[in-house]
Design a protein around this motif. Structure first.
Motif, PDB file in Angstrom:
ATOM      1  N   VAL A 249       0.869  -1.184   0.000  1.00  0.00           N
ATOM      2  CA  VAL A 249       0.000   0.000   0.000  1.00  0.00           C
ATOM      3  C   VAL A 249       0.905   1.233   0.000  1.00  0.00           C
ATOM      4  N   ASN A 250       0.841   2.035  -1.053  1.00  0.00           N
ATOM      5  CA  ASN A 250       1.637   3.252  -1.159  1.00  0.00           C
ATOM      6  C   ASN A 250       0.931   4.244  -2.081  1.00  0.00           C
ATOM      7  N   THR A 251       1.570   5.349  -2.331  1.00  0.00           N
ATOM      8  CA  THR A 251       0.946   6.394  -3.147  1.00  0.00           C
ATOM      9  C   THR A 251       0.611   5.878  -4.540  1.00  0.00           C
ATOM     10  N   LYS A 252       1.525   5.096  -5.111  1.00  0.00           N
ATOM     11  CA  LYS A 252       1.285   4.591  -6.457  1.00  0.00           C
ATOM     12  C   LYS A 252       0.132   3.596  -6.497  1.00  0.00           C
ATOM     13  N   THR A 253       0.109   2.659  -5.565  1.00  0.00           N
ATOM     14  CA  THR A 253      -0.988   1.680  -5.589  1.00  0.00           C
ATOM     15  C   THR A 253      -2.316   2.326  -5.193  1.00  0.00           C
ATOM     16  N   ASN A 254      -2.275   3.394  -4.412  1.00  0.00           N
ATOM     17  CA  ASN A 254      -3.503   4.148  -4.163  1.00  0.00           C
ATOM     18  C   ASN A 254      -4.046   4.720  -5.472  1.00  0.00           C
ATOM     19  N   ALA A 255      -3.130   5.224  -6.319  1.00  0.00           N
ATOM     20  CA  ALA A 255      -3.545   5.760  -7.615  1.00  0.00           C
ATOM     21  C   ALA A 255      -4.109   4.649  -8.501  1.00  0.00           C
ATOM     22  N   TYR A 256      -3.479   3.476  -8.464  1.00  0.00           N
ATOM     23  CA  TYR A 256      -4.005   2.347  -9.236  1.00  0.00           C
ATOM     24  C   TYR A 256      -5.371   1.905  -8.703  1.00  0.00           C
ATOM     25  N   TYR A 257      -5.524   1.922  -7.400  1.00  0.00           N
ATOM     26  CA  TYR A 257      -6.812   1.538  -6.814  1.00  0.00           C
ATOM     27  C   TYR A 257      -7.903   2.491  -7.287  1.00  0.00           C
ATOM     28  N   ASP A 258      -7.619   3.780  -7.276  1.00  0.00           N
ATOM     29  CA  ASP A 258      -8.600   4.772  -7.740  1.00  0.00           C
ATOM     30  C   ASP A 258      -8.890   4.583  -9.227  1.00  0.00           C
ATOM     31  N   LEU A 259      -7.843   4.329 -10.026  1.00  0.00           N
ATOM     32  CA  LEU A 259      -8.046   4.109 -11.459  1.00  0.00           C
ATOM     33  C   LEU A 259      -8.878   2.861 -11.699  1.00  0.00           C
ATOM     34  N   ALA A 260      -8.544   1.772 -11.002  1.00  0.00           N
ATOM     35  CA  ALA A 260      -9.307   0.532 -11.171  1.00  0.00           C
ATOM     36  C   ALA A 260     -10.773   0.752 -10.822  1.00  0.00           C
ATOM     37  N   THR A 261     -11.037   1.466  -9.746  1.00  0.00           N
ATOM     38  CA  THR A 261     -12.413   1.755  -9.343  1.00  0.00           C
ATOM     39  C   THR A 261     -13.131   2.532 -10.431  1.00  0.00           C
ATOM     40  N   GLU A 262     -12.446   3.524 -11.002  1.00  0.00           N
ATOM     41  CA  GLU A 262     -13.045   4.334 -12.062  1.00  0.00           C
ATOM     42  C   GLU A 262     -13.318   3.502 -13.314  1.00  0.00           C
ATOM     43  N   LEU A 263     -12.348   2.678 -13.711  1.00  0.00           N
ATOM     44  CA  LEU A 263     -12.522   1.853 -14.904  1.00  0.00           C
ATOM     45  C   LEU A 263     -13.658   0.851 -14.728  1.00  0.00           C
ATOM     46  N   LEU A 264     -13.711   0.211 -13.582  1.00  0.00           N
ATOM     47  CA  LEU A 264     -14.768  -0.769 -13.330  1.00  0.00           C
ATOM     48  C   LEU A 264     -16.143  -0.107 -13.323  1.00  0.00           C
TER      49      LEU A 264
END
Length: 391
Positions: free
Chosen positions: A234-249
């Motif tokens: 869990v870090n800044t980059k994976t937080n960004a990926y989590y937000d992107l994944a949520t948006e894409l889904l």
């Protein structure tokens, strides 16, 4: 559809079970005197039925001209130890699409053919990346409009994914699309380094979503992944990926997984939040995967690691595997090459000893801890305990 196990993988499991049953029958008919001695356990033989254990391989260098009856020692180990292969370079743009309208599938075809001959799966790598692009993309992209960039990318994705439809079980669709904390501008989409995202910088997320859609239309059975380094915990980059994944889904994009490369170095501390990170992506309904694991280290003047370094390397490989085994949605665990002689590390970093075998194929403690971890995770040849829940 569920991507926890594809029809191809299910068929492979059934075939394996039938083969095992036939072997038992043969032993019963021929008697103890005809029985062969026990086979040496391998990573592949000990892996849970619901987890693919794989290695990267450069097909153009190692698999062209493969003769199943007379394999090289490298090929024999590759076939015996791993149930999954990732083309290390053969499916990257520079190798695969060297000129506009010109494709060279020879290396990628060699990987797929070897996998077929040895009953293995293949992970595709990669469709959208800022690095290892051919010169024509670098030159042309300077003047691209977003539509021109989209047209070039769509043609590539549909051509490549379509060619291998039904033969790739997981694809790293978008690779390293976020910068890191230490990059200029911090964590954000690579709208400067990635030529396609740069051309479509006004709405790069829309382009990313369409790449997944094009890939899914070309092969509906393949699980489609985001993939990056520094994406383990869990870090800044994976937080960004989590937000992107949520948006894409939320936008209906056929995104199926998040891959953590796990290129680690003993010069840095190990992030103990890997399981936590995997679990939060799994909670989104995604698969997770360790996609490019190795653990490098600075070496002394003699080129050899210390006993302490070997112990630390062994611990980190095991922690990566345990994090994968502990999360039911972890579908694959891949090492980025299995022997030091072919490791990419020394050519990029002043480090080495990164893989699980020496250049002479001597199995390191890291290999044995992976073998033990896989054996502990499954009774016999069954799935992980507890079983993976259906989604």
């Amino acid at each position: 559809m569920s991507h926890s196990i594809t029809k191809r993988r299910l068929a492979a499991v059934v075939a394996s079970a039938l083969a095992a049953a036939s072997a038992v029958t043969a032993v019963a008919l021929t008697g103890p005197a005809a029985q062969a001695g026990p086979k040496t356990p391998t990573l592949r033989s000990e892996a849970p039925r619901d987890l693919e254990v794989g290695s990267a391989v450069w097909g153009q260098r190692e698999l062209i001209g493969y003769d199943r009856k007379h394999p090289t020692e490298f090929q024999r180990i590759l076939g015996a130890e791993f149930g999954s292969l990732t083309p290390e370079n053969d499916m990257k743009w520079a190798e695969l699409h060297p000129e506009p309208g010109v494709y060279d599938f020879s290396g990628a075809d060699a990987v797929v053919a070897f996998a077929k001959a040895n009953g293995q799966e293949v992970r595709g790598h990669t469709l959208l990346w800022h690095s290892q692009n051919p010169q024509w993309v670098t030159d042309a992209s300077a003047g691209w409009t977003c539509q021109e960039a989209r047209d070039v990318l769509e043609e590539h994705v549909r051509t490549v994914v379509g060619r291998y439809a039904g033969e790739i079980y997981e694809w790293d669709v978008a690779n390293e699309i976020f910068q890191d904390d230490w990059d200029a501008g911090g964590v954000r989409l690579r709208t400067e380094a990635n030529p396609f995202l740069k051309a479509c910088a006004e709405d790069p997320v829309a382009l990313i979503g369409d790449v997944f859609r094009w890939a899914h239309e070309a092969d509906p059975a393949a699980a489609l992944f985001l993939n990056d380094y520094n994406a383990e915990g869990v870090n800044t980059k994976t937080n960004a990926y989590y937000d992107l994944a949520t948006e894409l889904l939320a936008d209906g994009v056929p995104l199926h997984g998040m891959g953590a490369q796990a290129h680690l170095s003993l010069q840095y501390e190990f992030d103990e939040s890997v399981t936590e990170n995997f679990e939060r992506f799994a909670d989104l309904g995604l698969q997770v995967a360790v996609t490019e694991a190795d653990v490098r280290m600075p070496l002394g003047d003699d080129g050899e690691p210390t006993a302490e370094q070997i112990t630390l390397q062994t611990e980190r490989y095991r922690k990566l595997l345990d994090a994968c085994l502990d999360v039911p949605s972890c579908s694959s665990f891949t090492v980025w090459g299995f022997d030091d002689a072919r490791s990419w590390v020394p050519g990029v970093f002043p480090e080495g000893y990164a893989t699980i075998m020496t250049g002479e194929y001597v199995k390191k403690p890291a290999y044995h801890t992976l073998l033990d971890g896989l054996r502990d995770a499954t009774p016999g040849t069954g799935p992980r305990t507890p079983p993976v829940p259906a989604r």
